[in-house]
Design an enzyme around this catalytic site. Structure first.
Site, PDB file in Angstrom:
ATOM      1  N   ARG A 110       0.791  -1.236   0.000  1.00 61.92           N
ATOM      2  CA  ARG A 110       0.000   0.000   0.000  1.00 61.92           C
ATOM      3  C   ARG A 110       0.820   1.281   0.000  1.00 61.92           C
ATOM      4  NH1 ARG A 110      -2.541  -3.916   2.624  1.00 61.92           N
ATOM      5  NH2 ARG A 110      -4.744  -4.259   2.137  1.00 61.92           N
ATOM      6  N   HIS A 135      -0.730  -2.436  -4.618  1.00 64.73           N
ATOM      7  CA  HIS A 135      -0.185  -3.460  -5.524  1.00 64.73           C
ATOM      8  C   HIS A 135      -0.046  -3.115  -7.011  1.00 64.73           C
ATOM      9  CE1 HIS A 135       0.231  -6.400  -2.459  1.00 64.73           C
ATOM     10  NE2 HIS A 135      -0.970  -6.910  -2.456  1.00 64.73           N
ATOM     11  N   HIS A 206       2.987 -12.715  -5.713  1.00 62.11           N
ATOM     12  CA  HIS A 206       1.873 -12.895  -4.775  1.00 62.11           C
ATOM     13  C   HIS A 206       1.351 -14.341  -4.784  1.00 62.11           C
ATOM     14  CE1 HIS A 206      -1.219 -11.658  -2.056  1.00 62.11           C
ATOM     15  NE2 HIS A 206      -1.005 -10.364  -2.245  1.00 62.11           N
ATOM     16  N   ASP A 278      -1.358  -9.778   8.394  1.00 65.84           N
ATOM     17  CA  ASP A 278      -1.259  -9.075   7.109  1.00 65.84           C
ATOM     18  C   ASP A 278      -0.311  -7.906   7.356  1.00 65.84           C
ATOM     19  OD1 ASP A 278      -1.565  -8.061   4.608  1.00 65.84           O
ATOM     20  OD2 ASP A 278      -3.719  -7.668   4.756  1.00 65.84           O
ATOM     21  N   GLU A 343       5.324 -12.433   0.975  1.00 62.21           N
ATOM     22  CA  GLU A 343       5.648 -11.499  -0.107  1.00 62.21           C
ATOM     23  C   GLU A 343       6.898 -10.721   0.270  1.00 62.21           C
ATOM     24  OE1 GLU A 343       1.786  -9.258  -0.776  1.00 62.21           O
ATOM     25  OE2 GLU A 343       1.210 -10.770   0.668  1.00 62.21           O
TER      26      GLU A 343
HETATM   27  C1  GLA Z   1      -1.603  -8.224   0.321  1.00 59.35           C
HETATM   28  C2  GLA Z   1      -2.226  -7.239   1.213  1.00 59.35           C
HETATM   29  C3  GLA Z   1      -3.517  -7.774   1.710  1.00 59.35           C
HETATM   30  C4  GLA Z   1      -4.425  -8.110   0.556  1.00 59.35           C
HETATM   31  C5  GLA Z   1      -3.755  -9.062  -0.367  1.00 59.35           C
HETATM   32  C6  GLA Z   1      -4.555  -9.278  -1.620  1.00 59.35           C
HETATM   33  O1  GLA Z   1      -1.069  -9.271   1.016  1.00 59.35           O
HETATM   34  O2  GLA Z   1      -1.390  -6.855   2.284  1.00 59.35           O
HETATM   35  O3  GLA Z   1      -4.122  -6.830   2.550  1.00 59.35           O
HETATM   36  O4  GLA Z   1      -4.730  -6.953  -0.151  1.00 59.35           O
HETATM   37  O5  GLA Z   1      -2.482  -8.596  -0.725  1.00 59.35           O
HETATM   38  O6  GLA Z   1      -5.884  -9.563  -1.364  1.00 59.35           O
END
Ligand code: GLA
Length: 378
Positions: A110, A135, A206, A278, A343
């Site tokens: 983000r 992304h 991803h 996350d 990631e």
């Molecule tokens: C990343 C983001 C998550 C989500 C996924 C895709 O990992 O950090 O919040 O957006 O991608 O769904």
């Protein structure tokens, strides 16, 4: 020692034969399969490339979004299973929202309020995650593919020319991703790029992993280890606050391998904000830019082990918190927490946090980043 002429002739014939055999092997290695994967809505043909190695590992990669479609890996008994989520066809990838298996960029993760300032110019990006940018759009582009297999393994090169201003990012950016499947059961990803204007860049893959096989239930019993003493806490919109917080005594301590599900539903403010894990971890790599074992995942049932090595300073562990019944490959349905992502990346929202490692790329610089997914069993 003197040798008889017959012995010399036998040795010569043998060495010529060996050269021939290894030549054949090299040729076998370079025979990557290619199949049509359909056409995009605007009529561009897209292909699927099948990389294999000598141990029966196999990966299908499409030039649509530079996406890993499948990754077939043996378990401790040699049983081969596909350990990544995906779709059966191109339409799934074209309409899907979860970036499944894709090459993510220009900026992985983000950017707050979809804006950043570079050299005193403020840039505005596409808002595709509430008020934030998430992304980028590389996952929906058609890349140019080339077989670049070598003695290192079957390899697919994907290139894409991102135009100045695409999604609001400055600079024309030729970008290259090379996937290599080695005989050491590694899927190696090499990213490179250049720019003609100062810009920012953060690339990742991803892949959604389920080491028990894609679609085979949730990943809560699979174990994770992350070599990081700190992580970057987030706000209510998943943007890092800027703090580098110690993992000690928190559910974010993965310095010792532990099952994902043990603490995921604890009464913890950060877990609540992410609806699970996350978050970005700050890797303990003492030599930034060198290849570092960042994380390891282990499935006790199948015995599969995934090691993630990277030159990047951070890694996002995302536990599929937003998976909501996606119809995936082979009739499988992907529910919440049916996969985890690791990631590798620069930290989210780096352009707005001067204390984070810089994601800037300038003309004359050569962007280079490597991530390796290595599979073993125990
Ligand atoms: C990343 C983001 C998550 C989500 C996924 C895709 O990992 O950090 O919040 O957006 O991608 O769904």
């Amino acid at each position: 020692m003197l040798r008889r002429p017959e012995t010399i002739i036998v040795m010569l014939v043998f060495s010529i034969a060996m050269t021939f055999v290894s030549g054949l092997q090299a040729e076998a290695k370079s025979k990557m399969q290619k199949k049509s994967f359909g056409k995009t809505e605007d009529g561009q043909p897209v292909d699927l490339y099948i990389l294999t190695n000598k141990n029966g590992m196999e990966s299908a990669i499409t030039n649509y979004g530079g996406t890993v479609v499948s990754l077939i890996v043996p378990d401790r008994n040699g049983k081969r299973e596909d350990v990544v989520l995906g779709y059966d066809n191109l339409a799934g990838y074209a309409t899907g929202k979860a970036y499944i298996g894709a090459t993510v960029g220009r900026y992985a993760n983000r950017i707050a309020h979809a804006t950043f300032t570079l050299d005193s110019t403020t840039y505005t990006l596409a808002k595709n995650d509430g008020d934030n940018h998430l992304h980028g759009g590389f996952n929906k582009r058609v890349w140019t593919a080339k077989d670049v297999s070598s003695s290192a393994g079957q390899a697919l090169e994907l290139t894409y020319l991102s135009k100045d201003g695409e999604e609001g990012f400055p600079g024309t950016l030729p970008v290259k991703v090379v996937y290599t499947l080695t005989d050491q059961n590694e899927l190696k990803i090499d990213y490179s790029a250049t720019t003609d204007k100062d810009t920012i860049l953060n690339l990742t893959n991803h892949a959604y992993f389920n080491l028990a096989g894609q679609g085979n239930g949730d990943i809560l019993q699979q174990q994770i280890m992350i070599r990081a003493d700190k992580f970057t806490p987030i706000d209510a919109t998943s943007i890092p606050t800027g703090e580098l917080r110690s993992v000690k005594g928190t559910p974010f301590d993965f310095t010792n391998s532990i099952a994902i599900g043990v603490r995921i539903d604890q009464d913890d403010q950060q877990l609540k904000l992410g609806r699970g894990y996350d978050h970005n971890w700050v890797l303990n790599n003492g030599t930034p830019g060198s290849l570092f074992l960042a994380a390891q995942a282990y499935d006790p049932h199948s015995g599969r082990v995934l090691e993630v090595l990277t030159t990047e300073p951070g890694i996002q562990l995302y536990t599929g918190n937003f998976l909501d019944g996606i119809h995936g490959k082979d009739g499988k349905v992907y529910n919440r927490r049916y996969a985890f992502c690791l990631e590798t990346q620069h930290f989210p929202d780096s352009p707005n946090h001067p204390n984070f490692p810089s994601a800037e790329l300038k003309p004359g610089q050569h962007f280079q980043s490597t991530t390796v997914y290595k599979f073993t069993t125990k």
